[in-house]
Write a protein that holds these residues in place. Structure first.
Motif, mmCIF file in Angstrom:
data_model
loop_
_atom_site.group_PDB
_atom_site.id
_atom_site.type_symbol
_atom_site.label_atom_id
_atom_site.label_comp_id
_atom_site.label_asym_id
_atom_site.label_seq_id
_atom_site.Cartn_x
_atom_site.Cartn_y
_atom_site.Cartn_z
ATOM 1 N N ALA A 1 -19.896 11.148 -31.172
ATOM 2 C CA ALA A 1 -18.882 11.946 -31.873
ATOM 3 C C ALA A 1 -17.952 12.486 -30.792
ATOM 4 C CB ALA A 1 -19.530 13.082 -32.660
ATOM 5 N N LEU A 2 -16.726 11.945 -30.728
ATOM 6 C CA LEU A 2 -15.797 12.257 -29.657
ATOM 7 C C LEU A 2 -14.496 12.804 -30.217
ATOM 8 C CD1 LEU A 2 -16.209 8.945 -27.595
ATOM 9 C CD2 LEU A 2 -17.461 11.073 -27.268
ATOM 10 N N PHE A 3 -13.780 13.564 -29.388
ATOM 11 C CA PHE A 3 -12.436 13.981 -29.772
ATOM 12 C C PHE A 3 -11.567 14.059 -28.529
ATOM 13 C CE2 PHE A 3 -13.962 18.139 -28.466
ATOM 14 C CZ PHE A 3 -12.833 18.791 -27.991
ATOM 15 N N GLU A 4 -10.263 13.979 -28.754
ATOM 16 C CA GLU A 4 -9.300 14.132 -27.674
ATOM 17 C C GLU A 4 -8.050 14.788 -28.227
ATOM 18 O OE1 GLU A 4 -6.961 11.679 -24.117
ATOM 19 O OE2 GLU A 4 -8.071 10.572 -25.641
ATOM 20 N N ILE A 5 -7.476 15.676 -27.448
ATOM 21 C CA ILE A 5 -6.206 16.312 -27.793
ATOM 22 C C ILE A 5 -5.214 15.937 -26.715
ATOM 23 C CG2 ILE A 5 -5.030 18.481 -28.251
ATOM 24 C CD1 ILE A 5 -7.733 19.695 -28.986
#
Length: 807
Positions: free
Chosen positions: A579-583
């Protein structure tokens, strides 16, 4: 580096004890690692006398001794062959720890006879390497005398020498610093010149002056080698060195006393009358390095980077210069004529030789840090005098070849710089005294020069190169505890930074996603052209002219491809459930207005298999995370429209949707990614994701800097009502939820979907959606009529969306 207090007092007149010396060393910048007190481990042991010795009744090799001890008469069982009546020896009581055996004595029977202590040998007390029996002491020593005092055991200071201070590798250098620190008065000894009685029969030739710029030596003939006198053995063994013989012990003594390594060759074992200093050689025929059997008994191969001492016209290696001598010319009890070497070797060469060959001798340790070049002749003269005193003999003239390195250059110095750099307010006389005691030559500068002093560092302080080094020396000797503790002047605190609404939202989003279990990824703002084309980034506008890598040649049109590839890399390394995120930014064109900020998240639901099944639907979990995130960043969640079937082609057409505030303001796309895209990026599906266009999220209205008010909690119990509405199968359930919520915003606290039914009783093409409406009274408990009126509002609002209350 180790030394004893008595050794230090040979160079320093002082009344300080060992603890005071250690404290002064620490304050002067010498890092004391330990103060070892052998007297402490010998404290339990005292002198005793054997009154009688009878054979053990049950063992032929044991004797039962009646011993007069400090504790009275004791019966002790002893197996030493020299145990006899009248012998004065060493007694260990019950409870004493015997360091050589590593045991604590307990009262126990030995072959049926209880031994009330132990009679000890020197090796059992670690006073010698080996013993043939129990220690025999002079009979005049009184019973009960502490053993520690008999053997002269004294504390040893062990400290760490920094690489820039090779002068601390000699006790004389330590005494010099302590004298400057006012611990005592330095004793000055003039090393007398020993005049030669004949020309040296051994000559020296330098073939590698870059490795050994200067080499001195002399022959001493007619020496009588043998065991060293007790004072010399005691001095060396106290610091952990093994006494070998007089000649070798003299060189070891001077190495530790004056930081001046020396070496002695047996003249009878030399081949020829010339010593050659050269680089290591390689056989032209075989290509092999020449070999040398060193004094440690190991064979070493000398390369061209190593300095070699050779005889036989330079053909036979007899030592590694500055590192270790050879076994072939070592001195033993039969040696009568010696050649005494005192040279200076390049520190870098010696350091590299030590590392390459794995040799860490006392000489290598000192030469690698830089021995005082001026000590070549004084060290030779001092060693000559000691050898003549201990071994006798007749010295030759000194052979001196080469030129020592130049002494450190003088430089200008202003004593006011001490206060400017350290804050110490010292008189010029005090500064000059400290520098003078450390060996610096302080002279008045010529007229017209800005700085009043010219300071020349001593030959043993090649680490001092400028005024700042002198300030450090003054501060070190004056004491770092004398540094002023004046606080720094108050500086106006700069105004605190204020985050822009965009920055605040990014920070909030980052924390919210981390709280939801997502891990943040930081990836490139670039991607591969073919990958960009999968996400609508075709064309040449985003292609880089000078990419940092072949597969990063295009600005990314979406943050999702980099996240997908990151998930694939995790899966390839055994972590498929990601479960990854990037801004970060994305680029829709080559203009400034085409750069947008997105919040992208990804879930690869590949958890380990379980008997209970896969669990809840991941798509709805993702939607729940997305809704939570939007609420955290202040998006108008209640006003968002969910639209299906209009996502771009990297989304799965039947398992994706978008959230928008109208056709022209698409805020989020989310759902399952198309298998075609995943296959192109070598990622295993399914993978679900979302991408929020942060620029399209309107800022909340009515925001102010005021603190949040108290919670608006009702004093009345909430109640629920369930409804089931039949709607067309294509109708989004979210429309029904929003309609029911808007029926009465003051009383309806929440609307939840708890069932969706298709089947018997519901026409084909339709579905039944069950809603739970939570009603929260505010001012009074609702009457039945008020509840019925609210129910009618809910039904009416949902019917406007095409829903029909199910009978």
């Amino acid at each position: 580096m180790k030394f004893t207090l008595s050794w230090l007092k040979d160079h320093l007149e002082t009344e300080a004890d060992v603890q005071q010396i250690a404290e002064a060393m620490t304050m002067a910048g010498l890092e004391v690692e330990a103060v070892l007190d052998p007297a402490a481990k010998l404290a339990p042991f005292t002198v005793a006398k054997i009154v009688s010795a009878e054979r053990h009744p049950n063992a032929d090799r044991l004797q039962v001794c009646q011993v007069e001890t400090v504790d009275g008469m004791k019966e002790i069982v002893c197996g030493a062959p020299n145990a006899r009546a009248g012998l004065t020896t060493i007694y260990a009581p019950i409870g004493a720890y015997v360091p050589g055996l590593g045991v604590t004595l307990v009262e126990k029977p030995v072959r049926g006879v209880v031994s009330n202590g132990m009679l000890c040998s020197a090796s059992e007390l670690e006073l010698s390497d080996e013993s043939d029996g129990i220690q025999e002491l002079p009979p005049e020593i009184p019973v009960g005398t502490p053993v520690a005092g008999l053997f002269g055991a004294e504390p040893v200071i062990d400290f760490e020498v920094t690489p820039n201070r090779p002068d601390w590798l000699g006790v004389a250098g330590i005494a010099r610093d302590l004298a400057a620190a006012s611990v005592g008065k330095l004793k000055h000894f003039d090393i007398a010149v020993v005049r030669g009685a004949f020309p040296s029969p051994i000559s020296v030739r330098l073939e590698a002056p870059e490795m050994c710029p200067v080499f001195a030596g002399r022959v001493i003939r007619g020496v009588q080698n043998g065991p060293s006198p007790p004072w010399l053995q005691k001095r060396l063994t106290a610091i952990g060195l093994r006494s070998i013989n007089r000649l070798v012990d003299v060189t070891n003594l001077i190495a530790y006393d004056r930081a001046r390594p020396l070496h002695v060759y047996d003249v009878a074992k030399l081949s020829g009358t010339e010593i050659v200093v050269r680089a290591g050689q390689v056989s032209a025929a075989t290509g092999e390095h020449e070999h040398l059997i060193a004094l440690d008994g190991k064979t070493y191969a000398a390369s061209a980077a190593d300095c070699v001492i050779a005889d036989a016209g330079g053909e036979r290696p007899i030592g590694l210069g500055g590192v270790m001598g050879g076994e072939s010319t070592g001195c033993d009890e039969t040696t009568t004529d010696v050649f005494l070497e005192s040279a200076w070797f390049d520190p870098l060469v010696i350091a590299q030789t030590g590392r390459a060959l794995g040799i860490h001798s006392d000489a290598q340790y000192r030469f690698a840090r830089g021995v005082d070049p001026v000590s070549v002749t004084p060290g030779l003269e001092l060693a000559t005098r000691l050898i003549l005193d201990l071994c006798g003999g007749e010295p030759s003239d000194i052979v001196f070849v080469g030129e020592p390195p130049a002494s450190p250059a003088p430089f200008a110095f202003d004593p006011a710089y001490v206060k400017r750099l350290s804050g110490m307010n010292l008189a010029d006389d005090r500064i000059g005294t400290i520098l003078g005691q450390l060996g610096f030559l302080v002279q008045a500068a010529p007229a017209g020069q800005a700085e009043p002093w010219i300071v020349t560092p001593p030959s043993w302080r090649r680490d001092v190169e400028g005024p700042a080094d002198l300030v450090e020396e003054v501060a070190r000797i004056e004491g770092f505890d004398s540094l002023p503790d004046t606080p720094l002047p108050e500086v106006a605190r700069p105004a605190g930074g204020v985050l822009s609404p965009r920055q605040a939202r990014v920070r909030t989003a980052r924390r919210a996603l981390a709280a939801l279990g997502y891990a943040e990824a930081v990836t490139w703002s670039f991607t591969k052209q073919s990958t960009a084309a999968l996400f609508g980034g075709g064309g040449d506008k985003l292609v880089l002219e000078n990419p940092i890598a072949a597969d990063l040649d295009c600005m990314r049109p979406s943050a999702l491809p980099n996240l997908i590839q990151a998930a694939a890399r995790n899966a390839a390394r055994g972590f498929a459930d990601a479960a990854l995120f990037e801004i970060g930014p994305i680029y829709l064109g080559d203009g400034p207005a085409d750069q947008r900020t997105v919040i992208a998240g990804l879930v690869a639901p590949h958890a380990a298999r379980h008997w209970a099944g896969a669990g809840e639907d991941t798509l709805f979990t993702l939607k729940g995370d997305l809704t939570t995130l939007l609420e955290e960043i202040g998006a108008p969640v209640a006003s968002l429209q969910l639209v299906q079937g209009q996502n771009r082609d990297w989304w799965h057409p039947g398992r994706s949707a978008r959230l928008q505030l109208g056709p022209k303001n698409v805020m989020v796309e989310f759902g399952e990614l198309h298998p075609r895209v995943l296959k192109a990026l070598d990622a295993d599906g399914p993978i679900l994701a979302f991408e929020i266009m942060l620029d399209n999220v309107p800022e909340p209205r009515g925001k102010s800097g005021k603190a949040r008010g108290s919670a608006d909690l009702s004093a009345f119990m909430p109640l629920t009502r369930d409804f089931a509405f039949v709607v067309e199968d294509a109708k989004p359930v979210g429309d029904l939820v929003r309609a029911a919520t808007g029926a009465d915003k003051a009383l309806i606290a929440d609307v939840r979907v708890f069932d969706v039914y298709r089947g018997k009783g519901v026409d084909e093409g339709f579905k039944s959606v069950a809603l739970e409406v939570v009603i929260q009274p505010r001012e009074a408990t609702l009457t039945e009529a008020e509840i019925e009126a609210l129910t009618a509002k809910v039904v009416g609002a949902v019917e406007k969306q095409g829903g029909k209350l199910r009978a």
